[in-house]
Design an enzyme around this catalytic site. Structure first.
Site, PDB file in Angstrom:
ATOM      1  N   ASP A 183      29.199  90.346 -12.894  1.00 21.83           N
ATOM      2  CA  ASP A 183      29.601  89.216 -12.762  1.00 21.83           C
ATOM      3  C   ASP A 183      29.219  88.385 -13.940  1.00 21.83           C
ATOM      4  O   ASP A 183      27.722  88.413 -14.142  1.00 21.83           O
ATOM      5  CB  ASP A 183      29.511  88.541 -11.602  1.00 21.83           C
ATOM      6  CG  ASP A 183      30.934  88.052 -10.782  1.00 21.83           C
ATOM      7  OD1 ASP A 183      31.777  88.136 -10.794  1.00 21.83           O
ATOM      8  OD2 ASP A 183      31.231  87.112 -11.532  1.00 21.83           O
TER       9      ASP A 183
ATOM     10  N   ASN B  61      37.072  96.012 -13.046  1.00 25.68           N
ATOM     11  CA  ASN B  61      37.456  95.545 -11.900  1.00 25.68           C
ATOM     12  C   ASN B  61      37.988  93.778 -12.906  1.00 25.68           C
ATOM     13  O   ASN B  61      38.890  93.326 -11.944  1.00 25.68           O
ATOM     14  CB  ASN B  61      37.003  95.279 -10.921  1.00 25.68           C
ATOM     15  CG  ASN B  61      37.082  94.208  -9.967  1.00 25.68           C
ATOM     16  OD1 ASN B  61      38.005  94.248  -9.456  1.00 25.68           O
ATOM     17  ND2 ASN B  61      36.782  93.203  -9.850  1.00 25.68           N
TER      18      ASN B  61
ATOM     19  N   TYR C 211      49.819  88.727 -18.107  1.00 24.01           N
ATOM     20  CA  TYR C 211      48.859  88.783 -16.580  1.00 24.01           C
ATOM     21  C   TYR C 211      49.835  90.344 -16.981  1.00 24.01           C
ATOM     22  O   TYR C 211      48.809  91.610 -16.691  1.00 24.01           O
ATOM     23  CB  TYR C 211      48.932  89.015 -15.674  1.00 24.01           C
ATOM     24  CG  TYR C 211      48.672  89.570 -14.480  1.00 24.01           C
ATOM     25  CD1 TYR C 211      46.935  89.327 -14.066  1.00 24.01           C
ATOM     26  CD2 TYR C 211      49.022  89.413 -13.540  1.00 24.01           C
ATOM     27  CE1 TYR C 211      46.423  90.351 -12.994  1.00 24.01           C
ATOM     28  CE2 TYR C 211      48.709  90.286 -12.397  1.00 24.01           C
ATOM     29  CZ  TYR C 211      47.167  90.658 -12.216  1.00 24.01           C
ATOM     30  OH  TYR C 211      46.478  91.237 -11.450  1.00 24.01           O
TER      31      TYR C 211
ATOM     32  N   THR D 292      43.635  88.910  -0.730  1.00 17.38           N
ATOM     33  CA  THR D 292      42.079  88.395  -1.443  1.00 17.38           C
ATOM     34  C   THR D 292      42.098  87.582  -1.717  1.00 17.38           C
ATOM     35  O   THR D 292      43.145  86.506  -2.031  1.00 17.38           O
ATOM     36  CB  THR D 292      41.866  88.925  -2.354  1.00 17.38           C
ATOM     37  OG1 THR D 292      42.162  88.991  -3.881  1.00 17.38           O
ATOM     38  CG2 THR D 292      41.994  90.556  -2.360  1.00 17.38           C
TER      39      THR D 292
HETATM   40  N1  LIG Z   1      44.172  90.191  -5.167  1.00 21.78           N
HETATM   41  C1  LIG Z   1      45.243  90.904  -5.173  1.00 21.78           C
HETATM   42  O1  LIG Z   1      46.845  90.647  -4.775  1.00 21.78           O
HETATM   43  C2  LIG Z   1      45.081  91.717  -6.591  1.00 21.78           C
HETATM   44  C3  LIG Z   1      46.587  92.313  -6.723  1.00 21.78           C
HETATM   45  C4  LIG Z   1      46.911  92.861  -8.223  1.00 21.78           C
HETATM   46  C5  LIG Z   1      45.581  93.382  -9.064  1.00 21.78           C
HETATM   47  N2  LIG Z   1      44.621  92.639  -8.645  1.00 21.78           N
HETATM   48  C6  LIG Z   1      43.237  92.706  -9.476  1.00 21.78           C
HETATM   49  O2  LIG Z   1      41.817  92.974  -8.338  1.00 21.78           O
HETATM   50  C7  LIG Z   1      40.895  92.618  -9.994  1.00 21.78           C
HETATM   51  C8  LIG Z   1      39.597  92.181  -8.985  1.00 21.78           C
HETATM   52  O3  LIG Z   1      40.633  90.976  -8.496  1.00 21.78           O
HETATM   53  P1  LIG Z   1      39.425  90.328  -6.991  1.00 21.78           P
HETATM   54  O4  LIG Z   1      40.475  89.755  -6.245  1.00 21.78           O
HETATM   55  O5  LIG Z   1      38.422  90.988  -6.899  1.00 21.78           O
HETATM   56  O6  LIG Z   1      38.909  88.995  -8.501  1.00 21.78           O
HETATM   57  P2  LIG Z   1      38.066  87.606  -7.858  1.00 21.78           P
HETATM   58  O7  LIG Z   1      38.581  86.386  -8.997  1.00 21.78           O
HETATM   59  O8  LIG Z   1      37.535  87.911  -6.422  1.00 21.78           O
HETATM   60  O9  LIG Z   1      36.499  88.161  -8.063  1.00 21.78           O
HETATM   61  C9  LIG Z   1      37.201  88.593 -10.018  1.00 21.78           C
HETATM   62  C10 LIG Z   1      35.576  88.631 -10.212  1.00 21.78           C
HETATM   63  O10 LIG Z   1      35.352  88.011 -11.909  1.00 21.78           O
HETATM   64  C11 LIG Z   1      34.260  87.293 -12.960  1.00 21.78           C
HETATM   65  N3  LIG Z   1      34.196  87.511 -13.588  1.00 21.78           N
HETATM   66  C12 LIG Z   1      35.534  86.865 -14.331  1.00 21.78           C
HETATM   67  N4  LIG Z   1      35.950  86.628 -15.552  1.00 21.78           N
HETATM   68  C13 LIG Z   1      34.525  87.172 -15.918  1.00 21.78           C
HETATM   69  C14 LIG Z   1      33.785  87.740 -17.147  1.00 21.78           C
HETATM   70  N5  LIG Z   1      34.354  87.200 -18.404  1.00 21.78           N
HETATM   71  N6  LIG Z   1      32.968  88.544 -16.782  1.00 21.78           N
HETATM   72  C15 LIG Z   1      32.099  88.701 -15.816  1.00 21.78           C
HETATM   73  N7  LIG Z   1      33.157  88.886 -14.819  1.00 21.78           N
HETATM   74  C16 LIG Z   1      34.136  87.586 -15.274  1.00 21.78           C
HETATM   75  C17 LIG Z   1      34.528  86.290 -11.672  1.00 21.78           C
HETATM   76  O11 LIG Z   1      33.302  85.601 -11.275  1.00 21.78           O
HETATM   77  C18 LIG Z   1      34.342  86.858  -9.635  1.00 21.78           C
HETATM   78  O12 LIG Z   1      33.306  87.156  -8.922  1.00 21.78           O
HETATM   79  C19 LIG Z   1      41.922  91.924 -10.630  1.00 21.78           C
HETATM   80  O13 LIG Z   1      41.706  92.517 -11.549  1.00 21.78           O
HETATM   81  C20 LIG Z   1      43.271  92.080 -10.141  1.00 21.78           C
HETATM   82  O14 LIG Z   1      43.644  91.909 -11.065  1.00 21.78           O
HETATM   83  C21 LIG Z   1      44.347  91.986  -7.159  1.00 21.78           C
END
Ligand SMILES: NC(=O)c1ccc[n+]([C@@H]2O[C@H](COP(=O)([O-])OP(=O)(O)OC[C@H]3O[C@@H](n4cnc5c(N)ncnc54)[C@H](O)[C@@H]3O)[C@@H](O)[C@H]2O)c1
Length: 295
Positions: free
Chosen positions: A68, A121, A186, A221
């Site tokens: 992260d 992710n 996105y 989430t």
């Molecule tokens: N939550 C949903 O409903 C949903 C639906 C479809 C897809 N997704 C996908 O799931 C994935 C993750 O979602 P999540 O709920 O875990 O998100 P989240 O925001 O909880 O976690 C994302 C993490 O990525 C880290 N991050 C951001 N930029 C970064 C970088 N440049 N380098 C390293 N780390 C970085 C952030 O610090 C954060 O801890 C995403 O790709 C999202 O598009 C989520």
């Protein structure tokens, strides 16, 4: 429940669905999960997708590097590892940086002697907008974080996997890649993950590399979904199952695709959305208005 009696105000996801439920084992595997940190407003077990993937893989016996950009975010996820804590290592890295991606892979191979699973992710939604009103800065920033990061991580992960006989790459895309979503950058970045995944699966299949893409629906989430009663009701009614999904549902699909049980599965795109993306709006209309959701 009938919608006419108004939204339920209790948590609609039973507590037992908020925990790792997988029975798969990934002993002997070494995984990287990007974006595995947890925001300060997150409480276990209601974590994000990346944290759930890292914790799930670690509890299944894999050694896991939790990447992260935010060291505090990784600390939060690590603190929830319990008995699996010894299987997790933190790596602070920015997946937009080629140098950071190279270093992350190198340090995992140095520490564990191999890399067998990569979960791409990291993702942000960015400012929602159409092509007309999306700024070039927003577009580039979403593409950098969501899509170019996959290229950079795979650029270094694939040779490391090949050196060890192969591996499994799982990209976390979104049903926003295949259905109208309302956020131009996105949607395009998540669609790009699909085609990049297929392309890598083709190019490196003979090297023993499998590449699959998971498309989460509107799981509950912190990033993906406001926890208002109305939002929860819409999410659960919008799925064919009439239930709401969690990050652990996504993490279980990821663990399966990463495991040896999926050895003949590559180049797939698997929605984890309770069937939501396969139903028409018209067909779901009666459920949106009359309930019939499951507990
Ligand atoms: N939550 C949903 O409903 C949903 C639906 C479809 C897809 N997704 C996908 O799931 C994935 C993750 O979602 P999540 O709920 O875990 O998100 P989240 O925001 O909880 O976690 C994302 C993490 O990525 C880290 N991050 C951001 N930029 C970064 C970088 N440049 N380098 C390293 N780390 C970085 C952030 O610090 C954060 O801890 C995403 O790709 C999202 O598009 C989520």
């Amino acid at each position: 429940m009938n919608a006419n009696s108004g939204p339920r105000v209790t948590n609609r996801v039973p507590e037992e669905r908020w925990t790792p439920t997988g029975t798969l084992r990934l002993d002997g595997h070494v995984a990287i999960v990007t974006g595995a940190g947890s925001r300060s407003d997150v409480t276990f077990p209601k974590v994000g997708v990346g944290a759930a993937c890292a914790l799930n893989l670690a509890s299944a016996g894999a050694k896991v590097a939790a990447i992260d950009i935010d060291p505090h975010a990784i600390d939060r996820t690590m603190a929830w590892a319990g008995d699996s804590a010894a299987n997790l290592i933190p790596i602070v890295a920015d997946v937009r940086s080629q140098v950071d991606c190279a270093r992350a892979v190198e340090s995992v191979v140095d520490k564990f002697g191999a890399l067998t699973v990569l979960v791409n992710n990291v993702g942000i939604v960015g400012t929602p907008g159409t092509v007309v009103d999306t700024s070039l800065d927003t577009w580039r920033s979403v593409m950098d974080i969501n899509l170019t990061s996959v290229l950079l991580m795979c650029k270094y992960a694939i040779p490391a996997m090949v050196a060890n006989g192969g591996g499994s790459i799982v990209n976390i895309s979104s049903i926003g890649a295949i259905r109208g979503f309302g956020s131009t950058g996105y949607a395009a970045s998540k669609g790009g993950m699909l085609s990049l995944g297929t392309s890598m699966a083709y190019a490196h299949g003979r090297d023993g590399i499998r590449v699959n893409t998971v498309l989460p629906g509107h799981v509950s989430t912190p990033m993906g979904a406001p926890s208002t009663d109305e939002a929860e009701l819409i999410r659960l009614r919008g799925s064919m199952l009439g239930t709401e999904g969690t990050a652990w549902d996504v993490a279980n699909a990821v663990a399966f695709l990463g495991s040896d049980a999926a050895r003949w599965i590559t180049a797939t795109a698997i929605p984890v959305d309770g069937g939501a993306s396969m139903a028409t709006g018209l067909a779901m209309y009666k459920y949106m208005n009359s309930g019939q959701e499951q507990p």
